[in-house]
Enzyme design. Structure first.
Site, short mmCIF file in Angstrom:
data_model
loop_
_atom_site.label_atom_id
_atom_site.label_comp_id
_atom_site.label_asym_id
_atom_site.label_seq_id
_atom_site.Cartn_x
_atom_site.Cartn_y
_atom_site.Cartn_z
N SER A 433 13.85 -51.39 26.59
CA SER A 433 14.35 -52.50 27.41
C SER A 433 15.28 -53.46 26.69
O SER A 433 15.99 -54.20 27.34
CB SER A 433 13.18 -53.25 28.04
OG SER A 433 12.20 -53.55 27.08
N HIS A 461 12.91 -48.99 33.49
CA HIS A 461 14.37 -49.15 33.58
C HIS A 461 15.08 -47.83 33.85
O HIS A 461 16.31 -47.78 33.79
CB HIS A 461 14.91 -49.75 32.28
CG HIS A 461 14.53 -51.17 32.06
ND1 HIS A 461 15.14 -52.22 32.71
CD2 HIS A 461 13.57 -51.71 31.29
CE1 HIS A 461 14.58 -53.35 32.33
NE2 HIS A 461 13.62 -53.08 31.46
N LYS A 491 12.36 -53.32 39.68
CA LYS A 491 13.71 -53.27 39.10
C LYS A 491 14.66 -52.62 40.10
O LYS A 491 15.00 -53.25 41.09
CB LYS A 491 13.64 -52.64 37.72
CG LYS A 491 12.96 -53.65 36.77
CD LYS A 491 12.65 -53.22 35.40
CE LYS A 491 12.05 -54.43 34.68
NZ LYS A 491 11.07 -54.08 33.67
C1 PLP Z 1 9.80 -54.78 33.32
C2 PLP Z 1 9.01 -53.80 32.57
C3 PLP Z 1 7.65 -53.62 32.84
C4 PLP Z 1 6.88 -54.51 33.75
O1 PLP Z 1 7.14 -54.29 35.07
P1 PLP Z 1 6.83 -55.45 36.15
O2 PLP Z 1 6.78 -54.76 37.43
O3 PLP Z 1 7.93 -56.43 36.02
O4 PLP Z 1 5.51 -56.05 35.75
C5 PLP Z 1 7.00 -52.61 32.17
N1 PLP Z 1 7.64 -51.82 31.28
C6 PLP Z 1 8.94 -51.98 30.98
C7 PLP Z 1 9.59 -51.08 29.99
C8 PLP Z 1 9.67 -52.99 31.61
O5 PLP Z 1 10.94 -53.18 31.28
#
Ligand code: PLP
Length: 636
Positions: A433, A461, A491
């Site tokens: 990320s 992602h 996302k």
């Molecule tokens: C954003 C993210 C999460 C968390 O997801 P949410 O639905 O926002 O709680 C988990 N793992 C990764 C790699 C992320 O980028």
């Protein structure tokens, strides 16, 4: 074993400077076999210091001679809220030890900035006593006893290093006290140390960003004794017993004190209010109620689906039909037709037998890891994994082995050398990320299978981004799936919630064992239906994924043309700036030019690896991407 050559203790020293000015230094006493690793660690530390990049690094290994053992000074924290109060407290502490001219002593720090060692000062006459005043006195040949013995390694953190040094100096003949102000611009702390009073850590003694600081050793006694004092400080090998110290930097006990420390370190975080949905542009509130439109390069809503009318209408319709909230856990009243439909849809989209919904992606990681691993198990985790994976590992109670980022050879070696655990689980981000790079899934799966380990990949992602139609890494590489694919609805799917795509059997297991699934209220039908609608849009309009990829390619190409080197395998484009303050200043300058870009800094990424993190959307226009390139060229 005792007398084997390998067990010999050696001193390792590092000094780094730039243009003759001291940047950093460190001391260790380690076993001979640990010398190569220690040299590498110290060299890495010298190269990544917030005070700058050195043009000279001196690494030295030498025999310690006879070693003596000392007990670490007792530590107490004195909370102060500004530099003036900090200096006043330091003076009071010195006065309590019979040193009266503390104000004048504090003033001696001015102008001592480039001094590499400490000043040795007569506590009564304030005369400088060391023979070489440009060099000062340097405390060397010391470490924590625990570091040498290979136990809890308190020699590895800066705080423990400070205790080791202060303990050695306080025990030197003729020394009545030490005064230290951190010379690191990222720290605002200092301390007063004496043999009887211990190590008094003062939380704020200077302003953030001030590179000034140093050490003063206070001496009382005959001039003939000075040489022995300097010999002790500079050459007597000392091991300090730190077993009674916690390995962590102590923090203020009070909430306001701790908040003050965060603010003083320049690491305060605040929520920013957006006054519109986040598309490729958004409205932000400004001073005096003024609103401004910014080009958003920081949203995870990669396909611009959060405000898509079809997605919004699905949420509204589900709210009218099923209510705003689900009213209970999935196992009580929280399972409604939209939940069942989305689980089927996700499984079909990702090519798995089943899917299990969670309230967030964070909870999906915590829920999967804590269900699959417990005490007696081993989890192998990439060093750059997301915080929710790290938290899941911690909460599971399993032993965690962190392997080098994306290094499948390192993973393989660590798996091979760790046989015998009840269950072995390997977990990795699919798209990392903060760097935007992607996991080599085929090799990852090979390594996991060859070692009989369960595999978990987090595609937060990757879903909607990676692979020709956004199905993720298995599509991108044309390979099989891990045992668990974790994802988020928050996302590219524009809603909120998390999921795990798994076999039928694994789904049953999670439903029975995964505490966030069992003990937390099911996500509400509106967000579930919205994600389902977004998934239909994604399936019918794969051009969005293609368009996103073209936009990323365009941005990367334009940036490299402008001399900004970047690489990515996703929609995350990191522009590494290095220095923390520079990154924050660049993000601020970009905002003034009309762009919303996140500055990511320690501790989210390593110190000295601060960056601007650009997130691309399929709906960004070429003009917007070109203008952000132009602005970036101006500010970094
Ligand atoms: C954003 C993210 C999460 C968390 O997801 P949410 O639905 O926002 O709680 C988990 N793992 C990764 C790699 C992320 O980028």
């Amino acid at each position: 074993m005792e007398d084997s050559k390998e067990s010999r203790a050696l001193c390792v020293k590092m000094r780094a400077s730039c243009d003759g000015a001291h940047i950093s230094g460190a001391e260790r006493i380690v076993r001979e076999r640990a010398v190569p690793q220690t040299l590498a660690d110290l060299a890495a530390r010298a190269l990544h210091h917030s005070k700058g990049t050195p043009d000279f690094i001196n690494l030295k290994v030498e025999e310690p001679g006879a070693m003596i053992r000392l007990k670490a000074l007792q530590v107490t924290t004195v909370e102060t809220s500004d530099p003036e109060e900090g200096r006043r407290k330091a003076a009071e502490l010195l006065a309590a030890e019979g040193i009266d001219r503390a104000d004048e002593i504090m003033a001696m720090f001015e102008g001592s900035y480039s001094l590499r060692g400490a000043m040795l000062v007569d506590a009564d006459t304030l005369e400088r006593l060391e023979p070489d005043r440009a060099r000062g006195v340097r405390a060397t040949r010391m470490d924590s006893a625990q570091s040498l013995e290979g136990g809890a390694n308190c020699g590895k953190n800066h705080f423990a290093e400070a205790i080791v040094l202060a303990t050695k100096v306080a025990n030197a003949p003729g020394i009545v006290g030490e005064l230290c102000v951190s010379d690191d611009p990222d720290y605002v702390t200092g301390y007063v140390a004496t043999k009887s009073g211990g190590y008094r850590r003062i939380t704020v003694v200077k302003r953030m960003g001030d590179p000034g600081g140093g050490r003063i050793f206070l001496y009382r006694g005959p001039r003939e004794g000075v040489a022995e004092t300097i010999r002790f400080i500079e050459s007597q090998a000392v091991l300090v017993d730190c077993s009674a110290l916690s390995s962590m930097t102590p923090r203020s006990a009070s909430i306001s004190g701790e908040l003050g420390e965060i603010a003083a370190a320049g690491l305060s975080r605040k929520c920013r209010e957006l006054e519109s949905p986040t598309g490729p542009v958004a409205l932000v509130g400004g001073k005096a109620g003024a609103r401004r439109e910014l080009v958003v390069m920081a949203s995870n809503d990669y396909l611009d689906l959060a405000r898509d009318p079809r997605v919004v209408e699905a949420a509204a319709e589900a709210a009218r039909r099923w209510g705003a909230g689900s009213g209970g856990s999935r196992l009580t009243t929280g399972t409604q037709p939209p939940h069942v439909a989305l689980e089927r849809h996700l499984a079909q989209f990702k090519g798995s037998e089943a899917a299990v919904l969670y309230a967030t992606g964070y909870m999906a990681n915590v829920g999967v890891l804590t269900a699959l691993a417990k005490k007696g198990d081993l989890i192998f985790s990439d060093e750059l994994n997301h915080a929710s994976i790290i938290d899941g590992c911690r909460l599971s109670g399993a032993e965690v082995v962190v392997y080098r980022h994306a290094d499948m050879d390192d993973l393989s070696a660590r798996l091979a050398s760790a046989r015998g655990a009840r269950r072995r689980v390997v977990v990795s981000d699919g798209v990392f990320s903060m760097d935007g790079d992607i996991l080599d899934l085929p090799r990852f799966l090979d390594v996991c299978r060859a070692n009989g380990a369960l595999s978990i990949v987090d595609e937060a992602h990757a879903t909607g981004v990676v692979g020709a139609t956004g199905r993720g890494l298995a599509e991108r590489f044309g390979c099989g799936h891990p045992d668990v694919t974790v994802g988020t609805l928050s996302k590219a799917l524009g809603s909120e919630g998390g999921f795990a795509c798994v076999s039928r059997e694994m789904a049953d297991y999670l439903v029975n064992k995964s505490r966030p699934f069992i003990f937390s209220t099911a996500p509400g039908a509106p967000s579930v239906a919205a994600a389902d609608a977004a998934l239909y849009v994604l399936e019918r309009e794969p051009w969005r994924v293609a368009r996103l990829r073209e936009n990323v390619g365009f941005l990367v190409e334009r940036l490299s043309r402008a001399g900004v080197k970047v690489s990515t395998g996703s929609a995350i484009v990191p522009v590494v700036v290095g220095d923390e303050r520079k990154a924050v200043a660049a993000a601020q300058a970009l905002e003034e030019r009309g762009f919303l870009v996140s500055a990511i800094r320690y501790p989210t990424v390593a110190k000295g690896a601060a960056r601007l993190r650009l997130a691309v959307m399929s709906s960004h226009t070429r003009e917007q991407l070109e203008s952000v390139c132009a602005a970036l060229r101006d500010v970094v």
